[in-house]
Design a protein around this motif. Structure first.
Motif, PDB file in Angstrom:
ATOM      1  N   ARG A 230      -3.875   8.603   6.028  1.00  0.00           N
ATOM      2  CA  ARG A 230      -3.899   9.834   5.217  1.00  0.00           C
ATOM      3  C   ARG A 230      -4.088   9.545   3.730  1.00  0.00           C
ATOM      4  O   ARG A 230      -4.462  10.431   2.967  1.00  0.00           O
ATOM      5  CB  ARG A 230      -2.576  10.603   5.382  1.00  0.00           C
ATOM      6  CG  ARG A 230      -2.467  11.318   6.695  1.00  0.00           C
ATOM      7  CD  ARG A 230      -1.314  12.269   6.642  1.00  0.00           C
ATOM      8  NE  ARG A 230      -1.107  12.916   7.922  1.00  0.00           N
ATOM      9  CZ  ARG A 230      -0.373  14.003   8.083  1.00  0.00           C
ATOM     10  NH1 ARG A 230       0.236  14.556   7.043  1.00  0.00           N
ATOM     11  NH2 ARG A 230      -0.212  14.538   9.272  1.00  0.00           N
ATOM     12  N   LEU A 231      -3.764   8.321   3.324  1.00  0.00           N
ATOM     13  CA  LEU A 231      -3.923   7.953   1.918  1.00  0.00           C
ATOM     14  C   LEU A 231      -5.293   7.335   1.645  1.00  0.00           C
ATOM     15  O   LEU A 231      -5.608   6.982   0.516  1.00  0.00           O
ATOM     16  CB  LEU A 231      -2.821   6.963   1.499  1.00  0.00           C
ATOM     17  CG  LEU A 231      -1.415   7.551   1.443  1.00  0.00           C
ATOM     18  CD1 LEU A 231      -0.392   6.453   1.209  1.00  0.00           C
ATOM     19  CD2 LEU A 231      -1.313   8.609   0.353  1.00  0.00           C
ATOM     20  N   GLY A 232      -6.091   7.174   2.702  1.00  0.00           N
ATOM     21  CA  GLY A 232      -7.449   6.680   2.503  1.00  0.00           C
ATOM     22  C   GLY A 232      -7.585   5.171   2.569  1.00  0.00           C
ATOM     23  O   GLY A 232      -8.601   4.619   2.151  1.00  0.00           O
ATOM     24  N   TYR A 233      -6.561   4.475   3.099  1.00  0.00           N
ATOM     25  CA  TYR A 233      -6.682   3.016   3.247  1.00  0.00           C
ATOM     26  C   TYR A 233      -7.423   2.711   4.536  1.00  0.00           C
ATOM     27  O   TYR A 233      -7.142   3.303   5.574  1.00  0.00           O
ATOM     28  CB  TYR A 233      -5.297   2.347   3.224  1.00  0.00           C
ATOM     29  CG  TYR A 233      -4.714   2.358   1.834  1.00  0.00           C
ATOM     30  CD1 TYR A 233      -5.072   1.380   0.901  1.00  0.00           C
ATOM     31  CD2 TYR A 233      -3.880   3.382   1.419  1.00  0.00           C
ATOM     32  CE1 TYR A 233      -4.591   1.421  -0.395  1.00  0.00           C
ATOM     33  CE2 TYR A 233      -3.389   3.434   0.122  1.00  0.00           C
ATOM     34  CZ  TYR A 233      -3.742   2.451  -0.778  1.00  0.00           C
ATOM     35  OH  TYR A 233      -3.283   2.493  -2.063  1.00  0.00           O
ATOM     36  N   GLY A 234      -8.366   1.769   4.452  1.00  0.00           N
ATOM     37  CA  GLY A 234      -9.205   1.436   5.605  1.00  0.00           C
ATOM     38  C   GLY A 234      -8.416   0.789   6.734  1.00  0.00           C
ATOM     39  O   GLY A 234      -8.805   0.875   7.898  1.00  0.00           O
ATOM     40  N   SER A 235      -7.307   0.149   6.405  1.00  0.00           N
ATOM     41  CA  SER A 235      -6.498  -0.499   7.432  1.00  0.00           C
ATOM     42  C   SER A 235      -5.032  -0.390   7.041  1.00  0.00           C
ATOM     43  O   SER A 235      -4.700  -0.225   5.867  1.00  0.00           O
ATOM     44  CB  SER A 235      -6.878  -1.977   7.552  1.00  0.00           C
ATOM     45  OG  SER A 235      -6.487  -2.655   6.362  1.00  0.00           O
ATOM     46  N   THR A 236      -4.169  -0.493   8.049  1.00  0.00           N
ATOM     47  CA  THR A 236      -2.725  -0.446   7.782  1.00  0.00           C
ATOM     48  C   THR A 236      -2.320  -1.621   6.897  1.00  0.00           C
ATOM     49  O   THR A 236      -1.479  -1.483   6.013  1.00  0.00           O
ATOM     50  CB  THR A 236      -1.936  -0.489   9.111  1.00  0.00           C
ATOM     51  OG1 THR A 236      -2.458   0.539   9.953  1.00  0.00           O
ATOM     52  CG2 THR A 236      -0.467  -0.233   8.893  1.00  0.00           C
ATOM     53  N   SER A 237      -2.947  -2.775   7.112  1.00  0.00           N
ATOM     54  CA  SER A 237      -2.553  -3.954   6.325  1.00  0.00           C
ATOM     55  C   SER A 237      -2.903  -3.771   4.843  1.00  0.00           C
ATOM     56  O   SER A 237      -2.171  -4.233   3.969  1.00  0.00           O
ATOM     57  CB  SER A 237      -3.192  -5.226   6.883  1.00  0.00           C
ATOM     58  OG  SER A 237      -4.582  -5.115   6.892  1.00  0.00           O
ATOM     59  N   ALA A 238      -4.003  -3.058   4.556  1.00  0.00           N
ATOM     60  CA  ALA A 238      -4.352  -2.789   3.147  1.00  0.00           C
ATOM     61  C   ALA A 238      -3.296  -1.894   2.496  1.00  0.00           C
ATOM     62  O   ALA A 238      -2.898  -2.100   1.349  1.00  0.00           O
ATOM     63  CB  ALA A 238      -5.724  -2.130   3.059  1.00  0.00           C
TER      64      ALA A 238
END
Length: 263
Positions: A230-238
């Motif tokens: 929802r925050l626009g991060y391409g991956s959870t790790s990012a």
């Protein structure tokens, strides 16, 4: 006007020129409106602290000190358990700091001087060296970056619609160039206005917005993966890497602290 001083404040001799008080704060704690006879710097170990004054809400993560001048009534809130240090400043030194409540950025040198006091659990300054260090600390704080808000807003006719859109959807992936096209402006103009109006560039502002949204959502039930998305991060790790970098703990750890008993 009657001041709501804490009884412990009234028993204190005047800071010489600083006095430090340490406490552990429980998760989700609030401190009712009160004021202090001296200017106060508030420092937290991690997470975010919120101080509310009449017209102003100061939200600060742990790499900022919150400065509140003497006799200004304020309330404070903390979402998570943390170590809190309150630093009272005598009137002579306080005169060198802003006359309004502000966020003061902690540089590595400012942090090192404060860490030295905290590791020694210093209250009043013990000797001439402590007093010199206190004076140098305030001198450095008088010249550090000073902000009214961690996430400033602007009524600027170009910036306002862009900031409002991002607040409603922090995952909005549009670049500054794409925004400029939509707002019939140029990327250079928008970039200049961001720095002038917000005191930071577009990417920094969006990063701060995402961090504050993440903290709000972590109070609820949303899975961490979903928050990152929802925050626009391409991956959870990012997302986890950003959170760790800004707050010094993982989103999971932050959520566990929110849930600690006594919160």
């Amino acid at each position: 006007m009657a001041h709501h001083y804490h009884p412990r404040d009234l028993e204190l001799p005047e800071p010489n020129p600083l006095y430090l008080r340490y406490q552990q704060i429980q998760a989700d704690s609030a401190c009712a409106p009160h004021s202090h006879p001296w200017g106060q710097l508030s420092m937290i170990s991690l997470g975010v602290m919120e101080i509310v004054l009449d017209e102003q809400r100061l939200v600060a993560p742990a790499d900022y000190l919150i400065w509140v001048p003497a006799n200004l009534e304020h309330a404070s809130y903390n979402q998570q358990a943390l170590a809190y240090t309150s630093i009272y400043v005598n009137h002579a030194l306080a005169a060198r700091l802003p006359c309004e409540p502000r966020l003061l950025e902690m540089t590595p040198l400012i942090r090192a001087m404060l860490t030295d006091f905290c590791e020694r659990k210093l209250g009043h300054m013990q000797d001439e060296w402590d007093q010199r260090q206190a004076e140098l600390l305030v001198e450095k704080l008088a010249h550090t970056r000073c902000q009214e808000s961690y996430l400033p807003m602007s009524q600027d006719k170009l910036l306002a619609p862009m900031l409002a859109a991002l607040r409603s959807d922090p995952a909005d992936p549009r670049t500054l160039a794409q925004w400029a096209e939509q707002l019939h402006s140029t990327e250079r103009t928008l970039a200049r206005r961001c720095v002038r109006e917000l005191g930071m560039n577009f990417g920094q502002w969006r990063g701060r917005l995402r961090l504050l949204k993440a903290l709000a959502w972590l109070k609820g039930e949303l899975p961490i993966q979903e928050i990152g998305w929802r925050l626009g991060y391409g991956s959870t790790s990012a997302f986890i890497a950003m959170f760790n970098r800004e707050l010094g703990c993982s989103p999971q750890r932050y959520r566990q602290q929110l849930a600690q008993p006594g919160g």
